[in-house]
Design an enzyme around this catalytic site. Structure first.
Site, PDB file in Angstrom:
ATOM      1  N   SER A  18      17.316 -28.003  25.076  1.00 45.83           N
ATOM      2  CA  SER A  18      17.759 -29.018  24.128  1.00 45.83           C
ATOM      3  C   SER A  18      18.074 -28.465  22.745  1.00 45.83           C
ATOM      4  CB  SER A  18      16.699 -30.116  24.000  1.00 45.83           C
ATOM      5  OG  SER A  18      15.446 -29.568  23.646  1.00 45.83           O
ATOM      6  N   HIS A  69      12.398 -31.585  18.191  1.00 42.90           N
ATOM      7  CA  HIS A  69      13.636 -30.915  17.813  1.00 42.90           C
ATOM      8  C   HIS A  69      13.803 -30.906  16.300  1.00 42.90           C
ATOM      9  CE1 HIS A  69      14.162 -32.936  21.800  1.00 42.90           C
ATOM     10  NE2 HIS A  69      14.470 -31.683  22.119  1.00 42.90           N
ATOM     11  N   ASP A 108      12.591 -35.284  15.420  1.00 39.40           N
ATOM     12  CA  ASP A 108      11.899 -36.267  16.259  1.00 39.40           C
ATOM     13  C   ASP A 108      10.526 -35.789  16.740  1.00 39.40           C
ATOM     14  OD1 ASP A 108      12.591 -34.329  18.072  1.00 39.40           O
ATOM     15  OD2 ASP A 108      13.927 -35.588  19.278  1.00 39.40           O
TER      16      ASP A 108
END
Length: 384
Positions: A43, A350, A347
């Site tokens: 991610s 990340h 968040d």
């Protein structure tokens, strides 16, 4: 076509010349010349693959993700751009499109390369992790799957072995960050630090194999990021909360033993990359030091414009670090901060676009630069 193409592949038989082999000897933007970028990872690098696979089922595919730069969710797990976006921009290129967007299309849209990174991807295969009692609930995709996608993409990039080596020798390969999810899952499932530590050599060996595969196909510039200082991330600060002050770094407030683990992973990775560099002197294999780049944020947050909540998430559901596993960013019960540029974490897992920009800047021309300024495509492709 793909199978016959791959069956022709022989080990590299030509020698390449590099004038600069020392990490940190200059700026990527000043002199490097690449025709395309190929990206692998999770991610931290995915620009939309899992978004296209899962659609509305991906949390990063909902507002407020993407609000800062794109004004909409793009599948990037941030409020805006990632490291790969800033590197592509510095090269004067477009960010390579997600593999899932390129699949089935040969309209030239993949001329900048391709991004194979997937949110939640692990280095180790899903089946192997299951045998170890580790469940990957997000995706069953791994680095091995991404390498297969790369191999499937090759016939649309080049028509024969010579052409392929020529094309890929002028390409920049970003191998990661990958491996973080191999540790995230067991940590979040209550596995011991010793158990997770035992995975590290296996993760490193998988990364080694992936690097050797792209080298075999003709890659000559491979950048491999290390693990983040996970002890500073809101997820881990919440998961490992302690009343014992000795558990925390007095300067940063990060969890010491978790950062020691990240350092262990990174030390193993650097040792393996150094070994690969000796085995492949025709290539440039660089370690991207995400760990120490980010530690600067936590040690001197004001120097980078971050506020006094450098260990808290911008978007979350409350708690001392604004991270709540049952109230994750993008759910109705959560809110995002007014100015994400004051935060390192978007968040809880990340980073914000602001943090990614500083990481990219450090790799491009800062104290942790990994690209020699005189490294050009011509220098990377001098046959004997």
């Amino acid at each position: 076509m793909a199978s016959s193409f791959h069956s022709q592949l022989l080990p590299l038989s030509f020698s390449l010349t590099l004038l600069f082999m020392i990490h940190g000897s200059g700026s990527l933007a000043e002199g490097a010349s690449y025709t395309s970028i190929f990206s692998f990872g999770d991610s931290l690098a995915d620009t939309g693959n899992l978004f296209r696979l899962k659609g509305s089922g991906l949390r990063c595919g909902h507002p407020p993700y993407g609000e800062t730069h794109f004004n909409r969710p793009t599948g990037r797990c941030s409020n805006g751009r990632l490291v790969i976006d800033f590197i592509a921009e510095a090269l004067g290129m477009q960010t390579p499109l997600p593999y899932e967007e390129l699949t089935g299309h040969d309209d030239g849209s993949g001329r900048w390369g391709a991004n194979f990174a997937v949110v939640g991807a692990t280095a180790l295969s899903d089946s192997f992790l299951e045998e170890m009692g580790i469940v990957n609930e997000r995706t069953n995709l791994s680095l091995g799957d991404e390498i297969k996608w790369f191999q499937q993409r090759l016939p649309s990039i080049c028509t024969n072995i010579t052409d392929c080596r020529d094309s890929l020798s002028k390409s920049l390969f970003l191998m990661g960050e990958i491996g973080g999810n191999d540790y995230n899952h067991p940590f979040m499932q209550g596995k011991s630090l010793d158990k997770v530590r035992s995975l590290a050599p296996l993760v490193i060996d998988t990364i080694r194999s992936a690097v050797e595969t792209v080298l075999k196909y003709g890659a000559t510039t491979v950048v491999v990021p290390g693990n983040l200082p996970i002890g500073c991330l809101p997820l881990y600060l919440t998961l490992f909360q302690s009343n014992n002050a000795e558990d925390y770094d007095p300067l940063t407030g990060c969890v010491k033993r978790l950062n020691k683990f990240s350092e262990y992973h990174n030390q193993l990775l650097q040792m393996e990359l150094n070994r690969l560099q000796q085995l492949h002197p025709e290539a440039y294999i660089a370690y991207a030091d995400y760990y120490n780049i980010m530690m600067r944020f936590y040690r001197s947050p004001s120097k980078f414009g971050f506020g006094d909540r450098v260990l808290s998430a911008c978007c979350g559901g409350g708690g001392p670090y604004n991270y709540n596993a049952s109230a994750m960013c993008a759910l109705e019960s959560t809110t995002a901060c007014e100015d994400p540029s004051l935060y390192v974490s978007w968040d809880g897992i990340h980073l914000t676009e602001a943090a990614y920009r500083f990481v990219a800047d450090a790799l491009l021309e800062g104290p942790h630069a990994v690209f020699p300024s005189a490294l050009t495509a011509d220098q990377l492709h001098k046959e004997q």
